[in-house]
Write a protein that holds these residues in place. Structure first.
Motif, PDB file in Angstrom:
ATOM      1  N   LYS A 316       0.814  -1.216   0.000  1.00 29.92           N
ATOM      2  CA  LYS A 316       0.000   0.000   0.000  1.00 29.92           C
ATOM      3  C   LYS A 316       0.848   1.267   0.000  1.00 29.92           C
ATOM      4  CE  LYS A 316      -4.317  -1.819   1.911  1.00 29.92           C
ATOM      5  NZ  LYS A 316      -5.181  -1.485   0.748  1.00 29.92           N
ATOM      6  N   ALA A 317       1.948   1.279   0.759  1.00 34.60           N
ATOM      7  CA  ALA A 317       2.823   2.448   0.798  1.00 34.60           C
ATOM      8  C   ALA A 317       4.035   2.294  -0.107  1.00 34.60           C
ATOM      9  CB  ALA A 317       3.280   2.717   2.231  1.00 34.60           C
ATOM     10  N   SER A 318       4.174   1.142  -0.741  1.00 29.81           N
ATOM     11  CA  SER A 318       5.295   0.848  -1.644  1.00 29.81           C
ATOM     12  C   SER A 318       6.640   1.049  -0.955  1.00 29.81           C
ATOM     13  CB  SER A 318       5.208   1.710  -2.913  1.00 29.81           C
ATOM     14  OG  SER A 318       5.872   1.076  -3.990  1.00 29.81           O
ATOM     15  N   ASP A 319       6.789   0.454   0.226  1.00 25.22           N
ATOM     16  CA  ASP A 319       8.015   0.581   1.011  1.00 25.22           C
ATOM     17  C   ASP A 319       9.132  -0.249   0.378  1.00 25.22           C
ATOM     18  OD1 ASP A 319      10.026   0.130   3.101  1.00 25.22           O
ATOM     19  OD2 ASP A 319       8.606   1.121   4.445  1.00 25.22           O
ATOM     20  N   ASN A 320      10.103   0.441  -0.202  1.00 25.13           N
ATOM     21  CA  ASN A 320      11.192  -0.246  -0.897  1.00 25.13           C
ATOM     22  C   ASN A 320      12.086  -1.037   0.043  1.00 25.13           C
ATOM     23  OD1 ASN A 320      10.669   0.707  -3.599  1.00 25.13           O
ATOM     24  ND2 ASN A 320      11.420   2.694  -2.951  1.00 25.13           N
ATOM     25  N   ALA A 321      12.454  -0.436   1.180  1.00 25.70           N
ATOM     26  CA  ALA A 321      13.377  -1.110   2.095  1.00 25.70           C
ATOM     27  C   ALA A 321      12.767  -2.404   2.628  1.00 25.70           C
ATOM     28  CB  ALA A 321      13.749  -0.180   3.248  1.00 25.70           C
ATOM     29  N   LEU A 322      11.480  -2.385   2.981  1.00 26.47           N
ATOM     30  CA  LEU A 322      10.843  -3.603   3.477  1.00 26.47           C
ATOM     31  C   LEU A 322      10.715  -4.649   2.377  1.00 26.47           C
ATOM     32  CD1 LEU A 322       8.019  -2.346   5.878  1.00 26.47           C
ATOM     33  CD2 LEU A 322      10.357  -3.067   6.422  1.00 26.47           C
ATOM     34  N   ALA A 323      10.447  -4.206   1.144  1.00 29.83           N
ATOM     35  CA  ALA A 323      10.382  -5.157   0.031  1.00 29.83           C
ATOM     36  C   ALA A 323      11.739  -5.817  -0.195  1.00 29.83           C
ATOM     37  CB  ALA A 323       9.914  -4.452  -1.237  1.00 29.83           C
ATOM     38  N   ARG A 324      12.798  -5.026  -0.127  1.00 30.10           N
ATOM     39  CA  ARG A 324      14.141  -5.579  -0.285  1.00 30.10           C
ATOM     40  C   ARG A 324      14.453  -6.545   0.855  1.00 30.10           C
ATOM     41  NH1 ARG A 324      17.595  -0.742  -3.105  1.00 30.10           N
ATOM     42  NH2 ARG A 324      19.260  -2.285  -2.995  1.00 30.10           N
ATOM     43  N   MET A 325      14.040  -6.185   2.061  1.00 31.38           N
ATOM     44  CA  MET A 325      14.247  -7.072   3.202  1.00 31.38           C
ATOM     45  C   MET A 325      13.543  -8.412   2.976  1.00 31.38           C
ATOM     46  SD  MET A 325      15.327  -7.660   6.341  1.00 31.38           S
ATOM     47  CE  MET A 325      15.549  -6.197   7.344  1.00 31.38           C
TER      48      MET A 325
END
Length: 477
Positions: A316-325
């Motif tokens: 929903k927020a398109s969090d890049n760091a969490l996606a990479r994690m």
């Protein structure tokens, strides 16, 4: 006139045939929006079909590998849900490499990162307090070892090229297995007519911030980051450090911003020392990075949210760091000894695609977030992946995380007043030369369509209305 006539034929064919037709011409609203944007149809890739009729609908440049931007997060999410499970959780551990005697630990205490996305300052404080109160530990005579070794290499951020000119901002953070407070520190920046003052929170006593190289300008405060320049961090003898800021900042402006400008190991060491002393503990010996000694005993553990919940900010927020994690956690789950975690993650994704009988030709993976100039996927691949997810065990979990058109997340302001508002659930994608949408769109009869649209073009941002028009067209059928 030719494309408009063809679009009319498309509409008639799809209506009269019950979508039993496969066509390759855009609907009239999409064609008109592309013309208005000055973007050629050759720059757009589209797949749109009813979920129960994948051989029908609309296909335009469907098999062309495209830069997907953040729609790539759907691939990471779908594969992680299937392989790790919706209840998978990252963890952080405190372990003792020896015995605690009379409140003293002569061997190192180990802070071991396990891909915990929720390890903030308060969580670390709580873990240390539990160490003091439940285990009676007071004196850390053997120092502390910080173990980031779950991922290989352990520090992907070191030596990594800058993605863009704002590498220090949250969306550009490259995570590691510890990821303490998201590798960010909050700063209050306040300028009057003559100078800039910067205060971090929390404040580390050994950090000096030099703003002498910052020039004040007369730009609006909302544009404060336009003049931001890369900072310089320098560790000093005795454990202190200096942060030198550079660039421009507006006069009479106040901003609070989280930034990734400190060396993360220095920041971790400062936090550990400060929090432990505030709890009445003592610490001697160094705080260093290293591996967990064999036989170390687990004392305290912190776990993040279940994966199905963690996906909400990712999607929903398109969090890049969490996606990479998450991508790295997927790799760590499958990695062979010595294998690069990113290579292992890419292998898991390809194996999942193969198991679903989805062709992987042209599929290129780098970090799983879409914040990449190298990642590629075709609209056909993404549509097939979304269909497989919807028909699988964890389709409802994915659906609940996707932004809803005109309602929330990165789609909160888009497609309002159209048939898609409140109904289409789709992941957005945006880079300098990319706009994209991928997800699920119910039509007027309640039949769910898979819709993927990607534009790769120097003028891609101008083509966003064309993608929204496609979604609204499907929703209004």
């Amino acid at each position: 006139m030719r494309s408009i006539t063809a679009s009319a034929v498309l509409a008639v064919a799809l209506v009269t045939s019950g979508c039993a037709t496969l066509v390759d011409t855009p609907p009239a609203p999409v064609d008109a929006a592309l013309r208005e944007a000055g973007v050629p149809m050759a720059s757009m890739s589209v797949v749109a079909y009813p979920m129960d009729a994948p051989g029908t609908g609309l296909r335009i440049n469907a098999d062309r590998p495209m830069a997907p931007a953040s729609t790539m997060k759907t691939i990471t999410a779908v594969v992680a849900l299937d392989r790790l499970g919706p209840n998978s959780r990252g963890q952080t551990q405190l372990l003792a490499a020896g015995e605690i005697r009379d409140g003293r630990l002569d061997a190192p205490l180990v802070l071991k990162g396990g891909g915990d996305a929720d390890l903030d300052w308060a969580s670390l404080w709580s873990m240390l307090r539990e160490l003091r109160e439940r285990h009676g530990l007071r004196d850390l005579a053997g120092g502390i070892v910080v173990d980031r070794g779950l991922f290989n290499p352990a520090r992907l951020d070191i030596g990594a090229p800058r993605f863009d000119e704002q590498a220090e901002f949250p969306y550009n953070v490259i995570p590691d297995a510890l990821h303490l407070n998201g590798s960010l520190l909050q700063y209050d920046l306040a300028a009057d007519a003559r100078s800039l003052t910067v205060r971090p929170f929390p404040q580390f006593g050994g950090l000096a911030i030099d703003t002498s190289a910052v020039t004040l300008n007369d730009k609006p405060c909302k544009d404060w980051d336009d003049g931001w320049m890369p900072s310089r961090f320098e560790a000093l003898p005795g454990g202190g450090a200096r942060l030198t800021l550079a660039g421009e900042f507006p006069r009479d402006c106040r901003v609070t911003q989280s930034l990734n400008v400190l060396d993360r190991q220095w920041e971790t060491a400062q936090a550990l020392r400060q929090l432990w002393m505030a709890l009445g503990g003592t610490l001697s010996g160094e705080i260093r990075e290293g591996a967990t000694p064999e036989g170390a005993t687990l004392l305290v553990q912190h776990r993040d949210r279940p994966l199905a919940e963690l996906l909400r900010p990712i999607m929903k927020a398109s969090d890049n760091a969490l996606a990479r994690m998450l991508y790295l956690r997927l790799g760590a789950w499958a990695a062979q000894p010595g294998e690069d975690t990113r290579d292992a993650a890419a292998r898991v994704v390809r194996e999942w695609f193969a198991a679903q009988k989805i062709d992987t030709a042209g599929l290129t993976l780098e970090n799983g977030s879409g914040l990449s100039r190298n990642e590629r996927a075709s609209a056909a691949q993404m549509a097939a992946m979304l269909r497989a997810s919807a028909r699988g065990a964890h389709g409802p979990e994915l659906l609940a995380t996707l932004p809803v058109a005109g309602v929330d997340g990165t789609l909160s302001r888009r497609m309002k007043g159209t048939p898609a508002e409140g109904r289409a659930r789709m992941k957005t994608g945006t880079l300098r030369d990319v706009v994209a949408l991928a997800g699920y769109v119910p039509d007027s009869t309640g039949r769910t369509w898979i819709v993927v649209a990607i534009v790769n073009d120097d003028q891609a941002m101008k083509a966003r209305p064309a993608i929204d028009a496609l979604v609204a067209w499907v929703a209004g059928r």
